[in-house]
Scaffold this motif. Structure first.
Motif, PDB file in Angstrom:
ATOM      1  N   PHE A  35       0.848  -1.183   0.000  1.00 20.29           N
ATOM      2  CA  PHE A  35       0.000   0.000   0.000  1.00 20.29           C
ATOM      3  C   PHE A  35       0.885   1.234   0.000  1.00 20.29           C
ATOM      4  O   PHE A  35       1.976   1.222   0.551  1.00 20.29           O
ATOM      5  CB  PHE A  35      -0.869   0.031   1.262  1.00 20.29           C
ATOM      6  N   LEU A  36       0.373   2.286  -0.607  1.00 18.06           N
ATOM      7  CA  LEU A  36       1.062   3.566  -0.537  1.00 18.06           C
ATOM      8  C   LEU A  36       0.982   4.041   0.918  1.00 18.06           C
ATOM      9  O   LEU A  36      -0.114   4.158   1.453  1.00 18.06           O
ATOM     10  CB  LEU A  36       0.347   4.553  -1.465  1.00 18.06           C
ATOM     11  N   PRO A  37       2.099   4.288   1.571  1.00 20.33           N
ATOM     12  CA  PRO A  37       2.039   4.576   3.006  1.00 20.33           C
ATOM     13  C   PRO A  37       1.394   5.909   3.339  1.00 20.33           C
ATOM     14  O   PRO A  37       1.009   6.135   4.475  1.00 20.33           O
ATOM     15  CB  PRO A  37       3.510   4.574   3.427  1.00 20.33           C
ATOM     16  N   VAL A  38       1.279   6.790   2.376  1.00 20.09           N
ATOM     17  CA  VAL A  38       0.858   8.153   2.701  1.00 20.09           C
ATOM     18  C   VAL A  38      -0.602   8.448   2.381  1.00 20.09           C
ATOM     19  O   VAL A  38      -1.040   9.589   2.485  1.00 20.09           O
ATOM     20  CB  VAL A  38       1.754   9.181   1.976  1.00 20.09           C
ATOM     21  N   ARG A  39      -1.357   7.417   1.984  1.00 21.15           N
ATOM     22  CA  ARG A  39      -2.781   7.665   1.756  1.00 21.15           C
ATOM     23  C   ARG A  39      -3.595   6.604   2.470  1.00 21.15           C
ATOM     24  O   ARG A  39      -3.140   5.480   2.667  1.00 21.15           O
ATOM     25  CB  ARG A  39      -3.090   7.655   0.265  1.00 21.15           C
TER      26      ARG A  39
ATOM     27  N   GLN B 227      -7.243   4.433  -1.390  1.00 23.15           N
ATOM     28  CA  GLN B 227      -6.559   3.621  -2.386  1.00 23.15           C
ATOM     29  C   GLN B 227      -7.499   2.612  -3.033  1.00 23.15           C
ATOM     30  O   GLN B 227      -7.360   2.276  -4.214  1.00 23.15           O
ATOM     31  CB  GLN B 227      -5.358   2.919  -1.753  1.00 23.15           C
ATOM     32  N   ILE B 228      -8.469   2.117  -2.243  1.00 20.90           N
ATOM     33  CA  ILE B 228      -9.442   1.201  -2.834  1.00 20.90           C
ATOM     34  C   ILE B 228     -10.398   1.983  -3.737  1.00 20.90           C
ATOM     35  O   ILE B 228     -10.705   1.554  -4.848  1.00 20.90           O
ATOM     36  CB  ILE B 228     -10.202   0.429  -1.738  1.00 20.90           C
TER      37      ILE B 228
ATOM     38  N   TYR C 125      -4.636   4.813   7.841  1.00 15.94           N
ATOM     39  CA  TYR C 125      -3.478   4.638   6.987  1.00 15.94           C
ATOM     40  C   TYR C 125      -2.912   3.241   7.187  1.00 15.94           C
ATOM     41  O   TYR C 125      -3.107   2.636   8.243  1.00 15.94           O
ATOM     42  CB  TYR C 125      -2.424   5.699   7.317  1.00 15.94           C
TER      43      TYR C 125
ATOM     44  N   HIS D 158      -0.161   2.001   8.050  1.00 15.64           N
ATOM     45  CA  HIS D 158       0.629   1.669   9.236  1.00 15.64           C
ATOM     46  C   HIS D 158      -0.213   1.610  10.492  1.00 15.64           C
ATOM     47  O   HIS D 158       0.259   1.184  11.540  1.00 15.64           O
ATOM     48  CB  HIS D 158       1.756   2.689   9.410  1.00 15.64           C
TER      49      HIS D 158
ATOM     50  N   SER E   7       4.656  -0.331  -3.567  1.00 13.48           N
ATOM     51  CA  SER E   7       3.357   0.317  -3.720  1.00 13.48           C
ATOM     52  C   SER E   7       3.163   0.830  -5.142  1.00 13.48           C
ATOM     53  O   SER E   7       2.042   0.970  -5.603  1.00 13.48           O
ATOM     54  CB  SER E   7       3.207   1.453  -2.719  1.00 13.48           C
TER      55      SER E   7
ATOM     56  N   LYS F  64      -3.210  -2.203 -10.213  1.00 16.43           N
ATOM     57  CA  LYS F  64      -4.583  -1.735 -10.117  1.00 16.43           C
ATOM     58  C   LYS F  64      -5.098  -1.275 -11.462  1.00 16.43           C
ATOM     59  O   LYS F  64      -6.283  -1.038 -11.624  1.00 16.43           O
ATOM     60  CB  LYS F  64      -4.637  -0.525  -9.171  1.00 16.43           C
TER      61      LYS F  64
ATOM     62  N   ARG G 161       4.119  11.541  -4.943  1.00 20.37           N
ATOM     63  CA  ARG G 161       3.619  11.552  -3.570  1.00 20.37           C
ATOM     64  C   ARG G 161       4.618  10.895  -2.623  1.00 20.37           C
ATOM     65  O   ARG G 161       4.755  11.278  -1.474  1.00 20.37           O
ATOM     66  CB  ARG G 161       2.285  10.807  -3.555  1.00 20.37           C
TER      67      ARG G 161
ATOM     68  N   LEU H 107       2.184  15.826   4.994  1.00 16.60           N
ATOM     69  CA  LEU H 107       2.455  14.975   3.841  1.00 16.60           C
ATOM     70  C   LEU H 107       2.532  13.511   4.216  1.00 16.60           C
ATOM     71  O   LEU H 107       2.193  12.647   3.424  1.00 16.60           O
ATOM     72  CB  LEU H 107       3.785  15.382   3.186  1.00 16.60           C
ATOM     73  N   ASP H 108       3.023  13.212   5.382  1.00 11.83           N
ATOM     74  CA  ASP H 108       3.228  11.814   5.744  1.00 11.83           C
ATOM     75  C   ASP H 108       2.570  11.514   7.087  1.00 11.83           C
ATOM     76  O   ASP H 108       3.033  11.959   8.125  1.00 11.83           O
ATOM     77  CB  ASP H 108       4.724  11.512   5.820  1.00 11.83           C
ATOM     78  N   PRO H 109       1.487  10.736   7.050  1.00 11.69           N
ATOM     79  CA  PRO H 109       0.752  10.455   8.285  1.00 11.69           C
ATOM     80  C   PRO H 109       1.598   9.702   9.314  1.00 11.69           C
ATOM     81  O   PRO H 109       1.302   9.758  10.498  1.00 11.69           O
ATOM     82  CB  PRO H 109      -0.412   9.587   7.802  1.00 11.69           C
ATOM     83  N   ARG H 110       2.658   9.032   8.849  1.00 10.53           N
ATOM     84  CA  ARG H 110       3.466   8.284   9.814  1.00 10.53           C
ATOM     85  C   ARG H 110       4.217   9.223  10.741  1.00 10.53           C
ATOM     86  O   ARG H 110       4.428   8.950  11.905  1.00 10.53           O
ATOM     87  CB  ARG H 110       4.466   7.379   9.086  1.00 10.53           C
TER      88      ARG H 110
ATOM     89  N   ARG I 257       6.138   8.384  14.525  1.00 12.79           N
ATOM     90  CA  ARG I 257       6.868   7.148  14.273  1.00 12.79           C
ATOM     91  C   ARG I 257       7.312   7.122  12.823  1.00 12.79           C
ATOM     92  O   ARG I 257       6.644   7.627  11.946  1.00 12.79           O
ATOM     93  CB  ARG I 257       6.039   5.917  14.607  1.00 12.79           C
TER      94      ARG I 257
END
Lengths: 317, 327
Positions: A100-104, A109-110, A148, A150, B220, B227, B241, B316-319, B324
């Motif tokens: 999966f793209l980690p940032v969305r 994504q689906i 997300y 993670h 990804s 897809k 992205r 930009l990055d939810p992580r 983390r």
């Protein structure tokens, strides 16, 4: 009556641009409602087979034939192949964390996949996503769609991955080691899910190195060694009486459930030959315990019993 | 969220405090140098020197001197330049700031759009002659000293070919405020900002190219293709992205240091009365209060920009939002 053949690989040959052959001769069939397990060790070409069905191997030269629902895929324009990808056939990958793209959010994504293939509004797409996630056994699917990758556990991620793969109702689902990154209980759940998908009428192609997974999930099995299919048949028959020496050795390497525990599991001596150094004859000959002079000519994959095919001189009439 | 914001602000203040102490120490507490004489400038009368000594508290302990200096900089804002006959320093910096801001905004516009185009093009066409050509051009742009390029641009557009059709529009060197004439403002800044942007276009295109190529090897991206996403979508939507995190952080830092006076050479060459040129003048005349003011101004910008970049990162990055990294 035999079920309709969904996917038919016929003498698929795949090589690098420098001429090194990666897949030499892969022939197999997947019918609707069947689950074909493609088994082999690392580097045998099982993932390559899956990727070439999806048309995801630019830069490699493929010859032979890949027929999907009666349509030849090799030589298809990328635009047409793209329309099939995700809609007619879908793929789930080994590690749902990196797939999966980690940032969305997974919902986004689906949704994306649904909207790539069908003209539906954002809201409709999201409603379908949530319904799919629910059907895959994701608790509180509405909230899960907003999360997300993670933030989900490995099992939930893989469920979401499967939901994404099924979002456009594909006739063929290719699963590339879908349970390798999961722990055993989650693995069992995911495999049950795959069985349900198979029972609903889709064809499943399961790439794995785990004979146990095959026994649990598949109806048919194809054993791949060094870029060739060496044995093929219904799972029960192959498990009960493997024909090819490689299949026999593979099955012997599984620890027995009953009886005394062996000190050491049998292993296959040697290692698979690299794609650029394959033997002229039978590819398994260097490691085979039954090797004999006529192994120097490569045996063809031939039907030896009803529904069972093997490529070995031992079964030449 | 609020706690994070508060701790971030606290950190910023701490860093700015540290920098101010350091700057103060370098200019005013260096052993063997009398700051009074330096502030007064060369050939000042003994009365002036005595007045300065009393005003800045140079006859009192260092902490008091420091506090006095900060008070003059930030609170009463009446720090004056003696070299420049009593000109207040703080308004001077505040006047120069919009010039620098305009220049850097234009340059940022050019270097972001330029590097996006070049970076994506050379990543998509990797290992082709287009890619090699663009990367060599980028390296050339990166290696040309900005003052030299600026002089050449001036030579060509102001004197040699100024009368040709191509460069007739080029205004004389200097700055036109936006409030006075927006069009004149854009014309005056076009060539200077482009000159400033050249090196950055080269650098950013290279960074973007390598980041994009790394990202395209990710699982990804393979999923995106599986897809059924088309190449444009895969590159621009999924690939970009994934790859613009380091681009953004680099941008934040460069933008801040340019605002803080890093565009000094460009401003001097094109005679733009910005913060960089002010710093240059202050250094040339050893105008200590002015140096102090411009350095502090620059430090504040860099620190604030850093905080903004961190905030953008989290968007930009939810992580990162959850503190983390990775899986």
């Amino acid at each position: 009556m035999e079920a309709e053949v969904l996917l038919k690989l016929h003498h698929l040959h795949l090589e690098l641009s420098n001429g090194t052959a990666l897949l030499e001769d892969v022939s197999l069939n997947v019918r609707r409602g069947d689950a074909l397990g493609v088994v082999g060790e690392s580097g045998s070409g099982k993932s390559l087979t899956a990727m070439s069905v999806m048309g995801l191997l630019p830069g490699l030269r493929a010859s032979g034939s890949i027929r999907f629902e009666g349509r030849e895929l090799l030589g298809l324009k990328d635009r047409e192949w793209r329309r099939l990808r995700g809609a007619g056939m879908a793929m789930i990958f080994q590690d749902p964390m990196t797939a999966f793209l980690p940032v969305r959010s997974i919902g986004a994504q689906i949704d994306e996949q649904i909207r790539l293939h069908e003209r539906v509004s954002r809201r409709e797409a999201r409603a379908r996503t949530v319904a799919l996630l629910g059907r895959m056994g994701v608790p509180d699917p509405e909230a899960a769609a907003k999360r997300y990758p993670h933030q989900l556990s490995g099992g939930l991620r893989q469920r979401a991955m499967i939901a994404m793969a099924l979002s456009c109702g594909p006739a063929l689902l290719i699963a590339d080691e879908p349970t390798t990154a999961l722990d055993v209980t989650v693995q069992a759940q995911i495999l049950t899910l795959l069985c349900e998908i198979r029972d609903s009428g889709a064809g499943v192609m399961l790439i794995t190195h785990d004979m146990g997974v095959v026994a649990q999930t598949c109806t048919h099995v194809a054993v791949v060694y060094s870029g060739l299919v060496v044995e093929q048949g219904p799972v029960a028959a192959v498990m009960a009486r493997p024909l090819h020496p490689y299949t026999q050795a593979l099955l012997e390497a599984i620890p027995p459930l009953d009886g005394p525990r062996p000190d050491a599991l049998p292993t296959i001596p040697g290692r698979p030959s690299a794609p650029d150094a394959r033997p002229e004859g039978c590819v398994f000959a260097p490691r085979c315990r039954f090797v004999r002079p006529d192994c120097a000519v490569r045996p063809a994959l031939r039907e030896v019993e009803e529904g069972r095919r093997v490529a070995c001189v031992l079964y030449d009439a | 969220m609020i706690r994070g914001f508060a701790s971030r602000t606290g950190q910023m203040l701490l860093v700015i405090f540290g920098i101010s102490v350091l700057v103060f120490a370098i200019f005013f507490a260096t052993p063997g140098a009398d700051p009074t004489a330096r502030i007064a400038g060369r050939g000042a009368s003994p009365q002036v020197v005595a007045r300065i000594r009393a005003e800045y508290g140079f006859d009192r302990p260092l902490p008091v001197q420091y506090l006095k200096m900060m008070e003059k900089l930030f609170i009463s804002r009446d720090l004056t330049s003696f070299v420049n006959h009593g000109q207040p320093v703080v308004p001077e910096v505040l006047q120069a700031a919009p010039v620098t801001l305009s220049l850097v905004l234009w340059a940022a516009f050019f270097w972001v759009s330029g590097s996006l185009v070049f970076g994506i093009a050379s990543a998509v066409l990797r290992d082709s002659w287009v890619d090699r050509l663009l990367m060599v051009l980028g390296l050339v742009g990166l290696s040309i000293p900005v003052f030299w390029l600026g002089e050449v641009v001036n030579l060509v557009t102001q004197s040699r070919w100024h009368d040709t059709l191509l460069f007739r529009w080029v205004p004389p060197l200097g700055y036109v405020p936006f409030s006075q004439s927006p069009f004149g403002w854009a014309k005056a800044l076009f060539l200077p900002s482009l000159t400033l942007a050249v090196a950055f276009i080269g650098l950013y295109a290279r960074v973007l190219r390598s980041e994009l190529l790394t990202a395209m090897g990710e699982d990804s991206i393979r999923t995106a293709r599986a897809k059924g996403a088309g190449p444009v979508r895969v590159w621009l939507w999924h690939g970009l992205r994934l790859s613009w995190l380091s681009y953004v952080s680099l941008f934040g830092l460069d933008f801040a240091q340019l605002l803080g006076g890093g565009a000094l050479l460009t401003e001097v060459v094109f005679a733009l009365p910005g913060v960089g040129r002010l710093t240059y003048q202050a250094l040339a005349t050893l105008d200590l209060p002015l140096i102090m003011a411009t350095v502090m101004y620059a430090a504040v910008f860099v620190v604030v920009a850093n905080a903004l970049v961190d905030g953008l990162y989290a968007l930009l990055d939810p992580r990162i939002r959850e503190g983390r990294h990775g899986g």
